[in-house]
Scaffold this motif. Structure first.
Motif, mmCIF file in Angstrom:
data_model
loop_
_atom_site.group_PDB
_atom_site.id
_atom_site.type_symbol
_atom_site.label_atom_id
_atom_site.label_comp_id
_atom_site.label_asym_id
_atom_site.label_seq_id
_atom_site.Cartn_x
_atom_site.Cartn_y
_atom_site.Cartn_z
ATOM 1 N N ALA A 34 48.400 11.437 76.512
ATOM 2 C CA ALA A 34 47.031 10.929 76.530
ATOM 3 C C ALA A 34 46.204 11.517 75.390
ATOM 4 C CB ALA A 34 46.376 11.253 77.871
ATOM 5 N N ARG A 35 46.339 12.812 75.147
ATOM 6 C CA ARG A 35 45.528 13.471 74.119
ATOM 7 C C ARG A 35 45.946 13.074 72.707
ATOM 8 N NH1 ARG A 35 42.332 17.893 75.435
ATOM 9 N NH2 ARG A 35 41.549 17.596 77.558
ATOM 10 N N LEU A 36 47.238 12.834 72.501
ATOM 11 C CA LEU A 36 47.739 12.596 71.146
ATOM 12 C C LEU A 36 47.876 11.123 70.795
ATOM 13 C CD1 LEU A 36 50.551 15.320 71.124
ATOM 14 C CD2 LEU A 36 48.285 15.479 70.089
ATOM 15 N N SER A 37 47.563 10.238 71.735
ATOM 16 C CA SER A 37 47.791 8.809 71.505
ATOM 17 C C SER A 37 46.906 8.226 70.405
ATOM 18 C CB SER A 37 47.569 8.029 72.800
ATOM 19 O OG SER A 37 46.238 8.191 73.272
ATOM 20 N N THR A 38 45.788 8.888 70.106
ATOM 21 C CA THR A 38 44.881 8.356 69.083
ATOM 22 C C THR A 38 45.239 8.826 67.674
ATOM 23 O OG1 THR A 38 43.354 10.206 69.447
ATOM 24 C CG2 THR A 38 42.986 8.196 70.736
ATOM 25 N N PHE A 39 46.173 9.739 67.542
ATOM 26 C CA PHE A 39 46.566 10.253 66.234
ATOM 27 C C PHE A 39 47.710 9.416 65.653
ATOM 28 C CE2 PHE A 39 44.613 13.834 68.383
ATOM 29 C CZ PHE A 39 43.844 14.426 67.380
ATOM 30 N N PRO A 40 47.869 9.431 64.313
ATOM 31 C CA PRO A 40 48.983 8.695 63.702
ATOM 32 C C PRO A 40 50.322 9.157 64.287
ATOM 33 C CG PRO A 40 47.428 9.403 62.024
ATOM 34 C CD PRO A 40 47.010 10.059 63.306
ATOM 35 N N GLN A 41 51.124 8.200 64.731
ATOM 36 C CA GLN A 41 52.324 8.547 65.481
ATOM 37 C C GLN A 41 53.306 9.391 64.678
ATOM 38 O OE1 GLN A 41 53.848 5.575 68.539
ATOM 39 N NE2 GLN A 41 52.891 4.200 67.067
ATOM 40 N N LEU A 42 53.550 9.011 63.436
ATOM 41 C CA LEU A 42 54.545 9.745 62.655
ATOM 42 C C LEU A 42 54.048 11.135 62.266
ATOM 43 C CD1 LEU A 42 56.240 7.054 60.404
ATOM 44 C CD2 LEU A 42 57.051 8.086 62.522
ATOM 45 N N ALA A 43 52.734 11.303 62.134
ATOM 46 C CA ALA A 43 52.199 12.637 61.887
ATOM 47 C C ALA A 43 52.421 13.526 63.109
ATOM 48 C CB ALA A 43 50.708 12.552 61.553
ATOM 49 N N VAL A 44 52.217 12.962 64.293
ATOM 50 C CA VAL A 44 52.473 13.701 65.527
ATOM 51 C C VAL A 44 53.966 13.999 65.660
ATOM 52 C CG1 VAL A 44 52.325 13.612 68.041
ATOM 53 C CG2 VAL A 44 50.452 12.702 66.666
ATOM 54 N N GLN A 45 54.801 13.014 65.322
ATOM 55 C CA GLN A 45 56.250 13.223 65.352
ATOM 56 C C GLN A 45 56.649 14.367 64.417
ATOM 57 O OE1 GLN A 45 58.720 11.620 67.090
ATOM 58 N NE2 GLN A 45 60.432 12.631 66.068
ATOM 59 N N GLY A 46 56.054 14.404 63.237
ATOM 60 C CA GLY A 46 56.351 15.475 62.294
ATOM 61 C C GLY A 46 55.954 16.842 62.824
ATOM 62 N N ALA A 47 54.777 16.914 63.452
ATOM 63 C CA ALA A 47 54.326 18.193 64.021
ATOM 64 C C ALA A 47 55.236 18.636 65.155
ATOM 65 C CB ALA A 47 52.882 18.052 64.508
ATOM 66 N N GLY A 48 55.576 17.704 66.034
ATOM 67 C CA GLY A 48 56.458 18.040 67.138
ATOM 68 C C GLY A 48 57.855 18.403 66.669
ATOM 69 N N GLY A 49 58.358 17.679 65.654
ATOM 70 C CA GLY A 49 59.672 17.999 65.106
ATOM 71 C C GLY A 49 59.716 19.386 64.498
ATOM 72 N N THR A 50 58.624 19.793 63.874
ATOM 73 C CA THR A 50 58.545 21.138 63.305
ATOM 74 C C THR A 50 58.567 22.200 64.407
ATOM 75 O OG1 THR A 50 57.281 20.284 61.413
ATOM 76 C CG2 THR A 50 57.179 22.649 61.829
ATOM 77 N N LEU A 51 57.865 21.922 65.506
ATOM 78 C CA LEU A 51 57.886 22.850 66.640
ATOM 79 C C LEU A 51 59.308 22.978 67.209
ATOM 80 C CD1 LEU A 51 54.671 22.014 68.716
ATOM 81 C CD2 LEU A 51 55.253 24.218 67.677
ATOM 82 N N ILE A 52 60.002 21.857 67.318
ATOM 83 C CA ILE A 52 61.368 21.896 67.845
ATOM 84 C C ILE A 52 62.269 22.711 66.925
ATOM 85 C CG2 ILE A 52 63.424 20.497 68.335
ATOM 86 C CD1 ILE A 52 61.513 18.278 69.287
ATOM 87 N N ALA A 53 62.166 22.461 65.605
ATOM 88 C CA ALA A 53 62.988 23.198 64.650
ATOM 89 C C ALA A 53 62.683 24.692 64.698
ATOM 90 C CB ALA A 53 62.763 22.648 63.241
ATOM 91 N N GLY A 54 61.394 25.021 64.762
ATOM 92 C CA GLY A 54 61.016 26.431 64.834
ATOM 93 C C GLY A 54 61.485 27.086 66.120
#
Length: 412
Positions: free
Chosen positions: A281-301
């Motif tokens: 709900a909170r992240l739905s208004t942000f660009p999807q691929l930018a959110v994907q990139g942030a989440g992918g970085t968290l997973i990698a870290g």
């Protein structure tokens, strides 16, 4: 005092989704409750007198089926329909569970394992395509996030249920697995209907696009943007899959008991089930691929932090980080792929995405374990950090191209 209603219990990010999405969500939970054989398959094979070397044949067949099933499922979903494909996969996988339990030897066990994973993995492309048919592009990310939430809810309960059943007889695992698949098949048969096909819609306005694109995966291979995105998603899925493969190896090598790994799995399940609806709900208004990139970085870290852990606290911290990344990216990749796909090829696009998922898990099982055992754990953790972060950044960099493509498709 406010009145408590059924709708008030539903997270706000999911309330406007149609009944088809909720039916698939409920069926997925039922189905995932029965995913109890695979985690205990090694123990079952050992009880049947299968040696360590022979076990690898059965597990290899199980992994190979996850590469075959999505490719077939994507074609069938577009060719014969979403609902028939789901029924074929669920009933076939249920029958294969019985065949595995009754198999008299290693090679028949391997054949049954291949059929279980191949038939079972035909279901996802059809289900993903049906979700894309049911909602518009603005709501697809939330529909796929709800689907993923159902997977995690079912998997979390199955983890507890599997241990309870295994202690009372392995045959119970197979009964629950086969029964849950048949229950989901009943839900599909009774509650779901295929939408009006892309072929019927195109016939009303001109020549069907299937005649140009064919029935195979050429429509995907000719899509340059999809060919850029799918490998990037694949790298991120490979890094995430290391949590199922390399994490237990690291826990074992630290001298900790298997119960610690079970506790880590519980931490992941609790975080995802509790946080995912609110994050969506909170992240739905942000660009999807930018959110994907942030989440992918968290997973990698988070995966890389496993290399620094030497006790329960350290492993818990790493699990929390990559679990938060999992929560952030929920539903985005499948939603982006669905938005790129022409209506008549949604099954094949989702088949390609599911095949990418299967390939990533297979690579984690083979390449990831080989790197861990031959090159050393530190090489694997550094590879996960660098590759995962680079893929996440590259994915976010494609935001403008994906937005332009989506806008063009909506205008068309």
């Amino acid at each position: 005092m406010p009145t408590l209603t059924a709708s008030s219990l539903v997270p706000s990010s999911f309330r406007d989704l149609p009944s088809v999405v909720w039916t698939i969500f409920a069926g997925t939970i039922v189905n995932r409750l029965g995913y109890v054989v695979t985690p205990f398959l090694v123990f079952f094979l050992a009880a049947r007198g299968v040696t360590g070397a022979e076990t690898s044949y059965v597990l290899g067949a199980l992994g190979a089926g996850n590469l075959l099933g999505p490719a077939v499922g994507g074609i069938l979903a577009d060719r014969i329909g979403r609902r028939p494909t789901m029924l074929i996969g669920l009933i076939g996988a249920s029958a294969a569970q019985g065949a595995l339990f009754l198999a008299p030897g290693v090679w028949t066990m391997a054949a049954a394992a291949l059929l279980i994973s191949a038939a079972g993995s035909t279901v996802s492309p059809a289900a993903y395509a049906l979700l894309a048919d049911a909602v518009d592009s603005e709501r697809r990310r939330r529909a796929y996030a709800l689907f993923g939430w159902g997977v995690n809810i079912g998997t979390a309960v199955a983890g507890v249920l599997g241990g309870y059943l295994a202690a009372r007889g392995y045959w119970l695992l197979f009964v629950v697995d086969a029964g849950s698949m048949l229950a989901y098949a009943l839900v599909v048969a009774v509650r779901l209907k295929d939408p009006k096909s892309a072929r019927d819609r195109d016939d009303q306005v001109g020549e069907p696009r299937e005649k140009k694109d064919g029935i195979g995966y050429g429509v995907v291979f000719r899509d340059r943007l999809a060919l850029l995105l799918l490998p990037l998603f694949g790298v991120q899925l490979f890094v995430y899959s290391l949590t199922e493969v390399a994490l237990p190896l690291a826990v074992h090598d630290s001298g900790l008991s298997p119960a610690v790994y079970g506790a880590m799995a519980a931490v992941n399940a609790i975080l995802v089930v509790a946080l995912q609806p609110f994050a969506t709900a909170r992240l739905s208004t942000f660009p999807q691929l930018a959110v994907q990139g942030a989440g992918g970085t968290l997973i990698a870290g988070g995966v890389a932090l496993t290399g620094l852990a030497d006790g329960v606290v350290g492993y818990t911290a790493s699990v929390v980080v990559w679990s938060l990344g999992e929560v952030v990216v929920a539903g985005i990749a499948a939603g982006v792929v669905a938005n790129l796909a022409p209506a008549h090829a949604r099954g094949r696009y989702q088949g390609a995405f599911s095949w990418t998922w299967g390939l990533a898990r297979f690579a984690a099982l083979t390449l990831g374990v080989a790197m861990y055992t031959t090159l050393g754990p530190s090489v694997l953790w550094w590879t996960a950090l660098v590759a995962g972060t680079a893929a996440a950044v590259a994915t976010a960099a494609l935001t403008a191209r994906v937005n332009a493509r989506t806008a063009h498709e909506l205008a068309a």
